[in-house]
Design an enzyme around this catalytic site. Sequence first.
Site, short mmCIF file in Angstrom:
data_model
loop_
_atom_site.label_atom_id
_atom_site.label_comp_id
_atom_site.label_asym_id
_atom_site.label_seq_id
_atom_site.Cartn_x
_atom_site.Cartn_y
_atom_site.Cartn_z
N HIS A 44 0.80 -1.23 0.00
CA HIS A 44 0.00 0.00 0.00
C HIS A 44 0.84 1.28 0.00
CE1 HIS A 44 -3.39 -2.60 1.99
NE2 HIS A 44 -2.97 -3.07 0.82
N TYR A 91 -9.02 -10.92 4.23
CA TYR A 91 -8.69 -12.00 3.28
C TYR A 91 -9.01 -13.37 3.85
CZ TYR A 91 -6.31 -8.40 0.58
OH TYR A 91 -6.03 -7.28 -0.17
#
Length: 362
Positions: free
Chosen positions: A142, A257
Amino acid sequence: MKAFYRLCTLLIVSVLIISFTNKQQKEYELVVSDLSIPWGFTFLPDNSMLITEKSGELIHFKDGTKTNIKGLPKIKVQGQGGFLDIELHPNYSKNGWIYFTYASGNSGGANTTLMRTRINNDRLINQEVLYKATPNTRRGQHFGSRIAFDKEGYLYFSIGDRGNRDVNPQDITKDGGKVYRIHDDGRIPKDNPFVNNANAKKAVYSYGHRNPQGMEINPFTGKIWTHEHGPRGGDEINIIKKGANYGWPKASFGINYSGSKFTDKTTIKGMEDPLHQWTPSIAPSGMAFVNSKKYPKMNGDLLVGSLKFRYISWCKLKNGKVDSEEKILEGLGRVRSIEQGNDGYLYAGIERLGIVKILPKK
């Protein structure tokens, strides 16, 4: 009779193969070959290209020849970080300024940096770091990052939350999970939303973002549009507003996730809801508004690349919102970047392939 039927079958198969091949050939044209991860690219006034390779190369492509630009700053390739986006100053033809984002750091890690520079004799000169996010961290995810100028000449850039989900995005005193706005020379605009907040990062323009890897000015409205990755689900398109909180991670359409939830809210009063969201995630990267008569069917719409599913989403806009989507350029590879060239054609950077020209549908 069997021979006749066999001949007919062969003819039909041949026609289908030729038809399929023609369809593929008519959808795109390979312009720059043999690129690994063309993270960003932009067009110079002479229609040549500057291309960033994530691995740390800046390539000038002109008349079919690639030239590596020398004198780059030290770029740290760390996870998703490396050489990122590139953009020309709106008045480039007069001042020669080029802007790019990249990961920089040391043994303690890295973070996103914004630089402006010029090119002379295939070498960078006049390098100026305009913004360096802190602190460096060893986390590999990120970094963002995209760059865009608005019609008033302000420079916007994005930095992802650097994998620190529960700290950075909602804290305006910390870098990460933000869209920033500065002057073209790095000065902070006096009307930025948090200039009077003690300890705030004065360049912050909006916050509550996860990892924006698409940013463009809408040429029809002048607004800055972004898209960002969700986790498992919840990729978003947003229109950036001054001082607005876009919710991450307090509100999201995504989940962890692992399949567990980190929030049960998709909307919170006082925070901005996404203009559009994708669940399941398409892993968006790169975006471009179509503002060209060469694409009469697409003109006025938005294109968004998909890393995960390897296509471009043609987002058909109606009343400023995504009304429907159609997939184009399916199966070529992970779509990393999209731009409209000076010639009015659309181009896409495809990982492990290169840069292709999107041919108009007839």
